[in-house]
Motif scaffolding. Structure first.
Motif: not given
Lengths: 363, 312
Positions: B263, B267, B272, B275
Motif C-alpha cells: 500500500q 503511493q 493512482e 486510495a
C-alpha cells in the motif's frame, strides 16, 4: 451475611473505585501541570449545569444507548462484537443513500432512514457472523478489522456522486460530504426549558425497556442467554448456536446501524449537521461499547451509563477553556471503566472464599 | 486498467524500498506476535497488544526525551509495554474480569493517555542508527531490508528463537502449554495455572513494548498517537493465521507486512490506484487469510477460556 450488609458492601466498593479513578485522573492532570478542580468543574458545567447542556447530553446519549443495547444482545449470546464503530458508519451510509434515493414525504422518509440504518448495521455485522459460523474466524478480530474497512468504504462512497457524494451545488466548497437532509425530514428537536434534544430519546428508552424484557422474559431471550452461559448444553437442548449466534450478531449490528441513522437524522451540530461526512461516527461506536461493558451487559443500567458517558463527551468541550488538553476525558473514561471492573470481580472471589471457608468448617 | 495494475505490482516488487518498508512492518508485527504467541499458548487472548505496542512507543519516546539515548529508550519501551500487560494480567487472571473487556478498555485508555501526555509533554525522538552487516547487505533487493536495518531490528533474530526455546524446551514452557491445553489437569498436577498465564502475558507485554519502541525509532522518529494504528490487531491475526505455530506466525507477519508495505510503496511510486481500497487492503488480506485458514488449524484447547478452580 445479611442483605443490608451486602448492599452496603457493593455500594462502598463501587464508590471507592469511582473515587479512585477520579483521583488517579486528577493526579495525572496535576503531574502535567494542570489544576484538577477547574477540569472537574468544567466537566460538570459542560455536561449538565450550563444552559442548554443537558439537552445536548441527552442527544449524545441516544446513539450511545442504542449501540450499547445492541452490544448487550450479542454479548448475551456469548459473542464478542467490538466492531460497533463500523456497523454504525455503514448504517448511517445506508440511511443516507436510501433516504435520498427513495425520497418521500417527511415522516415516511424518517421511517426509511431508520429502517435502512438498522439494515446497514445488520448487514455489516452479518459479514462477521458469516465468517464466524461458516469459516470459523473469531468474531473478536473480524468485527474489529471490519471497522477500518468500513471507514475506507465510506471515504470511497463520499467521493462518488452515484453513491453518497452530494451533487455539486449542494456541497459548497467542501468536497466529501453528502447532501444535507431537508428540514421537514429531520427528527424533531423540541425545546424543553431551554434544552433542545431529539425525540429519539424516547425511542431509545423504549428500546432499552424492550431489550430488558425480551432477554428476561421471552423464549428467544432465554435461549440466547443459555447459549451464552453454556454453548454445549444449549446445543444439546436444541438451540442452534449458528442460528441464534448469527441473529444475535445481526441484531446487535442493527442497533448500531440504527444509532448511525439517528445521528444522521437527529444529531444536529453534534454529529455532522444532518450530513454524512468523513469521520462521521466520531468514536460513538467505541464509547457505546464501553457503556455496555460498564453496565455489565444489562439493558437498564446501560441507560444510566449512557448518560454519564455522554456527559463526559459534552463536558469535554468545556475542558479546553481550562488550559488542559480535552483528551483527558478519554483518560477519565478509560479509568472509570477499568475501575468499575474491579468490584464485581472482588466480590465474586470473596464470596467463593467465604463459601469454601463455610464448607470446610462443616466437615 | 488491469494491465496498469500488473505493471504497478511489478514496479512495486522490483523496488528496494518495498522490502525495506516491508521488513520494518514485519518486525513490528513480529515483536508483538511472538509475545502474543507465547501468551496464547497459555490459553489467553490479549487484544490489549495494541495498547502494549502504543505504550511501548510512547514510553520509548519519553525515555529518549529524558535520556537522549536510544538504548535506554528501548528499555523504557519494554517497561512501558510491561506495565500495560501487568494491568491486563492482574485484572483478567487474578481478579477474573473478562479478558476481552479488560483488553478493550486498556486499548482505549492507553490511546487517550498517550494522546493526552503527548500534547502535554511533546517528547522528541530520533532515528536509531543503522547497523549494516558487511557483504550480506549488498544482496540485491533483500540485502538492505534484512541486514541494513536500525540496530534494534536485530533483537528479533534473537527473540524469536529464544521464545521458541522458552516454550518448547523449558519446564516453564511445558507448564505454560499445559495451562493452555488442559488447565484442570495442569492444576491437579500442581501448576499454578493463572500464574503461568499472567507470566506469559508479561512476556507479551515486554516484547510488544520493544516492538512499539523499535517502530518509533526505526520509522517515524516522532511520536504520534496513530503510530500503531490497529497493527496490534493484525499481529493477533498473524498468530491465528499461523495456526499457533511460531513459524506460521512469522509467515503471517511477513504476509500482512507485505500488504502494509505494498500500500505504501504504490503511493510512493506515484501510482493512482484507489486510495481507500489500498488503505483497507492489509485488513482485507488479514480477514481473507483468516477465512481461508482459521478452520484448518487447532488452537490451544483452552484458548480464551478463563480458569477458575472448581468451575469448568
Amino acid at each position: 451475611m445479611t442483605r443490608g450488609a451486602r448492599l452496603t458492601e457493593w455500594v462502598a466498593m463501587y464508590v471507592a473505585s469511582i473515587v479512585a479513578a477520579l483521583v488517579l485522573a486528577s493526579v495525572i492532570i496535576e503531574a502535567t501541570g494542570g489544576d484538577w478542580w477547574p477540569v472537574m468543574e468544567a466537566l460538570v458545567d459542560g455536561s449538565i449545569m450550563a444552559p442548554g447542556r443537558w439537552g445536548e447530553t441527552l442527544g449524545v446519549a441516544v446513539p450511545l444507548l442504542l449501540v450499547a443495547l445492541g452490544t448487550v444482545i450479542s454479548a448475551k449470546a456469548g459473542l464478542i462484537n467490538i466492531g460497533q464503530e463500523g456497523q454504525l458508519l455503514i448504517g448511517a451510509a445506508f440511511a443516507v443513500y436510501f433516504s435520498f434515493l427513495i425520497g418521500g414525504p417527511g415522516p415516511l422518509n424518517l421511517v426509511i432512514i431508520m429502517l435502512f440504518g438498522a439494515l446497514g448495521g445488520a448487514v455489516w455485522a452479518s459479514v462477521a457472523g458469516l465468517l464466524r459460523f461458516w469459516r470459523g474466524v473469531p468474531e473478536v478480530l473480524s468485527t474489529l478489522l471490519l471497522v477500518t474497512v468500513s471507514a475506507q468504504a465510506i471515504g470511497y462512497g463520499l467521493k462518488q456522486d452515484w453513491l453518497l457524494l452530494a451533487p455539486g451545488g449542494d456541497r459548497g466548497n467542501r468536497n466529501q460530504v453528502s447532501s444535507q437532509l431537508a428540514d421537514d425530514n429531520r427528527i424533531p428537536r423540541p425545546d424543553i426549558f431551554g434544552n433542545e434534544f431529539p425525540i429519539t430519546v424516547y425511542l431509545a428508552l423504549a428500546m432499552a425497556l424492550m431489550v430488558a424484557y425480551v432477554l428476561a422474559r421471552t423464549v428467544w431471550g432465554f435461549r440466547l442467554r443459555m447459549l451464552g452461559h453454556n454453548a454445549r448444553a444449549a446445543q444439546r437442548a436444541g438451540v442452534s448456536s449458528t442460528a441464534y449466534g448469527a441473529s444475535a450478531l445481526a441484531i446487535g449490528g442493527a442497533f448500531a446501524g440504527l444509532a448511525g441513522a439517528a445521528m444522521f437524522a437527529g444529531g444536529g451540530f453534534s454529529f455532522g449537521n444532518f450530513q454524512l461526512v468523513p469521520g462521521f461516527s466520531d468514536n460513538i461506536g467505541w464509547t457505546g461499547l464501553l457503556v455496555a461493558l460498564v453496565a455489565r451487559e444489562r439493558a437498564l443500567p446501560a441507560v444510566v451509563a449512557a448518560f454519564v458517558f455522554a456527559g463526559l463527551r459534552t463536558g469535554a468541550g468545556f475542558v479546553n477553556s481550562t488550559g488542559v488538553e480535552s483528551r483527558i476525558t478519554d483518560v477519565v473514561q478509560g479509568l472509570l471503566v477499568l475501575a468499575l471492573l474491579v468490584p464485581p470481580a472482588v466480590i465474586f472471589l470473596r464470596d467463593r472464599r467465604r463459601a469454601r471457608a463455610a464448607a470446610t468448617e462443616r466437615v | 486498467m488491469l494491465i496498469d495494475f500488473f505493471s504497478a505490482v511489478g514496479d512495486v516488487l522490483s523496488s528496494e524500498s518495498t522490502y525495506i518498508n516491508g521488513a520494518l512492518f514485519a518486525a513490528l508485527l513480529a515483536f508483538a506476535a511472538t509475545g502474543e504467541w507465547v501468551a496464547e499458548k497459555s490459553g489467553t487472548l490479549n487484544i490489549s497488544v495494541e495498547a502494549m505496542l502504543l505504550s511501548g512507543a510512547f514510553a520509548g519516546a519519553l525515555g529518549y526525551h529524558f535520556t537522549d539515548s536510544v538504548a535506554v529508550a528501548i528499555v523504557f519501551g519494554a517497561i512501558g509495554g510491561l506495565l500495560i500487560s501487568i494491568v491486563q494480567a492482574e485484572m483478567s487472571h487474578r481478579l477474573t474480569a473478562d479478558q476481552f473487556v479488560v483488553g478493550l478498555t486498556l486499548n482505549i485508555l492507553v490511546f487517550g493517555l498517550a494522546g493526552f501526555l503527548d500534547r502535554e509533554i511533546d517528547p522528541q525522538a530520533t532515528f536509531a542508527s543503522k547497523l549494516e552487516i558487511p557483504i550480506l547487505v549488498d544482496i540485491p533487493l533483500f540485502g538492505e531490508a534484512l541486514f541494513g536495518e536500525p540496530w534494534p531490528f536485530y533483537l528479533l533474530y534473537g527473540l524469536v528463537p529464544f521464545s521458541w526455546w522458552l516454550v518448547f524446551r523449558t519446564r516453564w514452557g511445558l507448564e505454560l502449554r499445559a495451562a493452555g491445553e488442559n488447565p484442570q489437569s495442569a492444576d491437579v498436577s500442581g501448576i499454578d495455572v493463572n500464574r503461568r498465564r499472567r507470566q506469559s502475558i508479561y512476556y507479551a507485554g515486554l516484547t510488544s513494548g520493544l516492538g512499539g519502541a523499535f517502530f518509533l525509532f526505526a520509522r517515524l522518529a516522532a511520536f504520534d498517537d496513530s503510530i500503531i494504528g490497529g497493527r496490534g490487531f493484525i499481529a493477533i491475526a498473524a498468530v491465528i493465521f499461523g495456526g499457533w505455530t511460531l513459524w506460521g506466525t512469522m509467515g503471517g507477519c511477513i504476509l500482512f507486512a507485505g500488504a502494509l508495505s505494498f500500500q505504501l510503496s504504490l503511493q510512493g511510486l506515484g501510482y493512482e490506484l484507489n486510495a481507500e481500497l489500498l488503505q483497507a487492503l492489509p485488513f482485507l488480506v488479514t480477514i481473507g487469510a483468516m477465512a481461508i485458514f482459521a478452520k484448518r488449524v487447532r488452537p490451544p484447547a483452552a484458548l480464551a477460556r478463563p480458569f477458575i478452580r472448581g468451575l469448568k
